[in-house]
Design a protein around this motif. Structure first.
Motif, PDB file in Angstrom:
ATOM      1  N   LYS A 442       0.982  -1.074  -0.028  1.00  0.00           N
ATOM      2  CA  LYS A 442       0.013  -0.159  -0.077  1.00  0.00           C
ATOM      3  C   LYS A 442       1.082   1.072  -0.067  1.00  0.00           C
ATOM      4  O   LYS A 442       0.637   2.354  -0.697  1.00  0.00           O
ATOM      5  N   ALA A 443       1.880   1.118   0.819  1.00  0.00           N
ATOM      6  CA  ALA A 443       2.989   2.363   0.830  1.00  0.00           C
ATOM      7  C   ALA A 443       3.633   2.641  -0.490  1.00  0.00           C
ATOM      8  O   ALA A 443       3.618   3.769  -0.890  1.00  0.00           O
ATOM      9  N   LYS A 446       0.862   4.320  -3.122  1.00  0.00           N
ATOM     10  CA  LYS A 446       0.331   5.457  -2.513  1.00  0.00           C
ATOM     11  C   LYS A 446       0.442   6.351  -3.541  1.00  0.00           C
ATOM     12  O   LYS A 446      -0.252   7.524  -3.635  1.00  0.00           O
ATOM     13  N   ASN A 447       1.781   6.564  -4.158  1.00  0.00           N
ATOM     14  CA  ASN A 447       1.886   7.464  -5.279  1.00  0.00           C
ATOM     15  C   ASN A 447       2.083   6.948  -6.604  1.00  0.00           C
ATOM     16  O   ASN A 447       2.663   7.283  -7.574  1.00  0.00           O
TER      17      ASN A 447
END
Length: 447
Positions: A442-443, A446-447
């Motif tokens: 997910k991290a 995120k971008n």
């Protein structure tokens, strides 16, 4: 010759160069003499062509060539002597240049626009904070890894009826008559809901399926169709698989034979050692992934926190002109933010490297060592590392000289990037955050 700089603001300037006849005429006359000496023109003996005739034939082109040469050198020297930090290349005023009367004009005036690097400061201290993710190797990950290892090193056999873990082999065809004689369809590649149509299948059966609904992943479609992912992703419509064989892999037993296959003969002797080694390997792979994400986040933070102006209008114009019709204004506008992000980081990186040359430097031997290691890893992946031997230096030299030296520049820049980022990490605060694999994904997304 007269050269003047007009600095409009911190990032935009122009240079005006005025040439009088006395500046260029001696060189023009010298060139005419050289042409006369070497000219081979019908009706004249070599070296005896009148200067007036040479001037009539070549005078204008000699004048243009000589003035362009003087302009290029004068502009480069002026920028260097005045330590002007420019972006891109100076852009000549094409409108004024088009008005020049080369046949009659004696004095010439040229103007160039410049994009300048704005002054900026970089604050690297413990107040600069970046988060680093630490992925925990959970029981779930260990089980998935063990399942993959035992399946990868297991024995494959043909079975009569398929289950969800099997692979189907056979002929693939479409309603349009396209046929691939032999394909392999691992049932697990299909979407969960679509897998049931391939379970309970026997040899000789035909399975009709919608490829776009059955395989959401371009990678899975690519494997089935034997195409690159871009082409495979565009595949749609109904396909028919005529099953010729069903393969099932019997997982390998977790014993010494598996230990040796995975880590080399005798490297691991007990189940406990094997589990620990697997866990360490997973952690090492995770470390590489988390380090890559840390570097990405660090670059983003540096660019965000280090404020300075860019000559946007100049850069867009320069990009359009320097790419000579290869890209459009629309493409430049669309991708400009990504371009300037890379540009900003390069300016920051180079300033840090220049200010800390004792701690951050890349020597030729570093580039060679890095390249040799890279080549050894590539050959090792194909089991060919032993074949390099004494030829390693030659392989490395040939690679670095490839693409007209562009490979050397890429390796150098990659090493400089790493050393600058490592230097920055020692100066700032890096806070670790423990996450599971899903949290890390997910991290990353995120971008």
């Amino acid at each position: 010759m007269d050269i003047t700089l007009n600095k409009k603001d911190n990032t935009n300037a122009s240079i005006k160069i005025i040439l009088n006849e006395a500046d260029y005429q001696p060189n023009v006359e010298q060139k005419i003499k050289e042409y006369r000496k070497n000219a081979n023109i019908k009706g004249f003996r070599p070296g005896k062509v009148p200067a007036s005739y040479i001037k009539k034939l070549y005078g204008k082109s000699i004048l243009v060539e000589e003035i362009n040469s003087m302009l290029s050198k004068s502009l480069t020297d002026y920028i260097k002597e005045n330590d002007l930090k420019i972006l891109g290349e100076p852009i000549p005023n094409q409108e004024d240049a088009a008005k020049i009367d080369w046949d009659n004009q004696k004095d010439f005036e040229f103007e160039y626009t410049l994009g300048l690097v704005d002054e900026f400061d970089i604050k690297l201290d413990d107040k600069f904070k970046v988060e680093k993710y630490v992925i925990e190797v959970t029981d779930k990950v260990m089980k998935e890894t063990m399942d993959n290892l035992t399946k990868q090193h297991g024995e494959t056999e043909s079975v009569e009826e398929s289950k969800a873990e099997d692979s189907l082999e056979g002929k693939l065809s479409t309603d349009d008559g396209e046929v691939q004689e032999k394909v392999v369809l691992p049932i697990e590649d299909a979407e969960k809901k679509a897998q049931k149509q391939f379970v309970g299948v026997k040899k000789g059966d035909e399975v009709k399926f919608d490829i776009a609904k059955t395989f959401k992943s371009a990678e899975a479609k690519s494997r089935l169709l034997g195409q690159n992912e871009t082409d495979a992703e565009a595949a749609s419509g109904e396909y028919i698989l005529t099953v010729s064989d069903i393969k099932r892999t019997k997982p390998a037993e977790i014993n010494q034979e598996l230990f040796d296959k995975v880590f080399g003969e005798g490297a691991v002797k007990t189940r406990e050692e094997f589990d620990q080694k697997v866990k360490e390997t997973i952690s090492e792979n995770y470390d590489r992934e988390t380090e890559n994400l840390l570097n990405r986040d660090l670059v983003d933070s540096l660019v965000e926190k280090t404020k300075f102006e860019l000559p946007d209008e100049f850069l867009k114009n320069w990009l359009l002109l320097s790419n000579e019709g290869k890209i459009t204004q629309e493409q430049i506008d669309k991708e400009y933010d990504l371009y300037t992000k890379d540009l900003r980081f390069n300016l920051i990186k180079n300033k840090i490297a220049e200010a800390n040359q004792e701690n951050i430097k890349v020597e030729h031997t570093d580039v060679m060592d890095y390249t040799k290691k890279m080549i050894a890893e590539q050959f090792g992946a194909y089991g060919m590392a032993d074949q390099l031997g004494e030829n390693m230096d030659s392989f490395a030299q040939n690679y670095l000289q490839g693409e007209n030296g562009e490979n050397y520049r890429k390796v150098y820049e990659e090493m400089l990037n790493k050393r600058v980022l490592d230097f920055i990490k020692d100066k700032i605060t890096i806070k670790e955050k423990k996450v599971d694999l899903d949290g890390f994904k997910k991290a990353v997304d995120k971008n």
